[in-house]
Design an enzyme around this catalytic site. Structure first.
Site, PDB file in Angstrom:
ATOM      1  N   LYS A   1       0.849  -1.187   0.000  1.00  0.00           N
ATOM      2  CA  LYS A   1       0.000   0.000   0.000  1.00  0.00           C
ATOM      3  C   LYS A   1       0.886   1.239   0.000  1.00  0.00           C
ATOM      4  O   LYS A   1       1.960   1.244   0.616  1.00  0.00           O
ATOM      5  CB  LYS A   1      -0.920   0.047   1.227  1.00  0.00           C
ATOM      6  CG  LYS A   1      -1.717   1.351   1.306  1.00  0.00           C
ATOM      7  CD  LYS A   1      -2.484   1.522   2.593  1.00  0.00           C
ATOM      8  CE  LYS A   1      -3.109   2.913   2.622  1.00  0.00           C
ATOM      9  NZ  LYS A   1      -3.964   3.150   3.801  1.00  0.00           N
TER      10      LYS A   1
ATOM     11  N   GLU B   1      -9.645  12.360  11.239  1.00  0.00           N
ATOM     12  CA  GLU B   1      -8.923  11.214  11.803  1.00  0.00           C
ATOM     13  C   GLU B   1      -8.172  11.543  13.086  1.00  0.00           C
ATOM     14  O   GLU B   1      -7.206  12.305  13.082  1.00  0.00           O
ATOM     15  CB  GLU B   1      -7.952  10.642  10.778  1.00  0.00           C
ATOM     16  CG  GLU B   1      -7.251   9.377  11.261  1.00  0.00           C
ATOM     17  CD  GLU B   1      -6.579   8.601  10.158  1.00  0.00           C
ATOM     18  OE1 GLU B   1      -5.951   7.570  10.462  1.00  0.00           O
ATOM     19  OE2 GLU B   1      -6.657   9.010   8.985  1.00  0.00           O
TER      20      GLU B   1
END
Length: 390
Positions: free
Chosen positions: A148, A201
């Site tokens: 990723k 977040e």
């Protein structure tokens, strides 16, 4: 949010032992170059002035211990750390802090269409260039170097007059009052330079030893029609590609916290959270730790939610592919006090504003199943948060 009694620079006393004041009125008092605003679901603060500036977070513990021992208030540090931990931070010990409850719906929503006539805009890279970056990263994944990586792009804006940063902050708070809204003074030789944003977040929070982390990974743009919007959220929750991306982040965060926290609770399944512009996969991790919020945040940063897996290969890909310096984008913003309590969020949905210019950032997490056009669309949707505030 814990609180220190203080008198702010306008001479108005705060209440000892807890948040005080009208949050919308306090938000309206923030001005660029004069302090830091930080707010979230647990409350907010306006920090004014700087009794000390710190470029290295290693110094924070000693500085706060000294201030606390001498009975100085407020004994806390507030500000931002950059994406690259080796670069200088923008941290201050403020001269005064005023605390307030959570914004809730205290800030009225104002209609806005984003930048209008008199603005110039330049995408870096251009949309086609971003899709080519994504394709390059996917080739690296196919070669086995990456699982990723998060790749970002920027939008540089220039206005014919100075940008109203206070109005931008109010606009961000109005659009997502339950999120984390921030305005941090950054080092500048000329006009005030500010990191402005509304992050969804939470990197880490600590209160009386209780620790919470809330990694987000896997996203989808909101839809205007309610039925379509709910279907989009449900599809995200069921997406194998997005759940894989999310699991990589959760595994990394849980592994890092496992060495510094007790009684760690990691849910088996993600849930959905929504902002004004996006759906996200979310996992709330809880535990206990004697370490400070800043120490815990530094142990996590940068998570795969902003970097990638493996970390070294992802960092190399970001350096080689992104044609700009992230600076404080995907760094972290927040505060820590002398007791170790505090909150730090990931610097997302943000931009740096100085004078007549603004640089807005947006990124997307890539895994082997990613599609370049879809990742471009995701970054476009994420840019909407900042554009609508202008």
């Amino acid at each position: 949010m814990t609180s220190e009694g203080a008198v702010d620079l306008l001479g108005e006393a705060t209440a000892d032992g807890g948040p005080s004041g009208d949050p919308a009125a306090l938000l309206a008092r923030w001005r660029p170059g004069r302090g830091t605003w930080f707010s979230g679901p647990r409350g907010g603060l306006l920090a004014r002035g700087a009794s000390r500036r710190l470029e290295h977070p290693d110094d924070v513990g000693d500085v706060l211990a000294e201030a606390s021992a001498l009975g100085r208030e407020p004994a806390l540090v507030v500000g931002a750390l950059p994406f690259d931990p080796a670069e200088d931070a923008a941290l201050v010990v403020p001269r005064a802090v005023t605390w307030c409850p959570a914004l809730g719906r205290a800030v009225p929503v104002r209609p806005t269409g984003g930048p209008g006539p008199g603005w110039g805009a330049r995408a870096v890279p251009e949309p086609g260039g971003y899709e080519a970056m994504v394709a390059d990263a996917l080739r690296r994944m196919a070669d086995g170097d990456l699982e990723k990586v998060v790749l970002a792009r920027v939008l540089d804006l220039d206005a014919d007059t100075a940008i109203d940063q206070a109005a931008m902050l109010t606009g961000l708070a109005a659009r997502d009052p339950s999120g984390y809204v921030f305005a941090v003074d950054l080092p500048a030789d000329g006009p005030p330079r500010t990191l402005l944003g509304a992050s969804p977040e939470l990197l880490i929070s600590r209160r009386d030893g209780e620790v919470v982390a809330n990694p987000l990974a896997g996203s989808a743009p909101r839809r205007s029609a309610p039925a379509d919007d709910e279907a989009t959220g449900a599809a995200l929750l069921a997406s194998a590609k997005d759940r894989h991306e999310h699991a990589l982040v959760v595994t990394d965060v849980a592994g890092a916290l496992g060495g510094v926290c007790d009684d760690l609770d990691v849910p088996d399944e993600p849930s959905l959270v929504r902002t004004d512009a996006m759906w996200h996969l979310s996992t709330t991790i809880r535990g206990r730790s004697p370490r400070s919020a800043l120490d815990l945040a530094r142990a996590l940063h940068p998570t795969p939610a902003v970097g990638g897996v493996p970390r070294a290969a992802a960092a190399r890909a970001i350096t080689e592919l992104e044609p700009f310096d992230r600076d404080f984008y995907t760094g972290m913003v927040g505060w820590t006090d002398a007791s170790g309590d505090g909150e730090w969020v990931v610097a997302l949905r943000c931009g740096e504003v100085c004078g007549r210019s603004a640089r807005l950032y947006a990124g997307a997490g890539l895994v082997p199943a990613s599609v370049p056009a879809a990742e471009l669309a995701e970054t476009t949707a994420k840019l909407e948060t900042m554009l609508a505030s202008m």
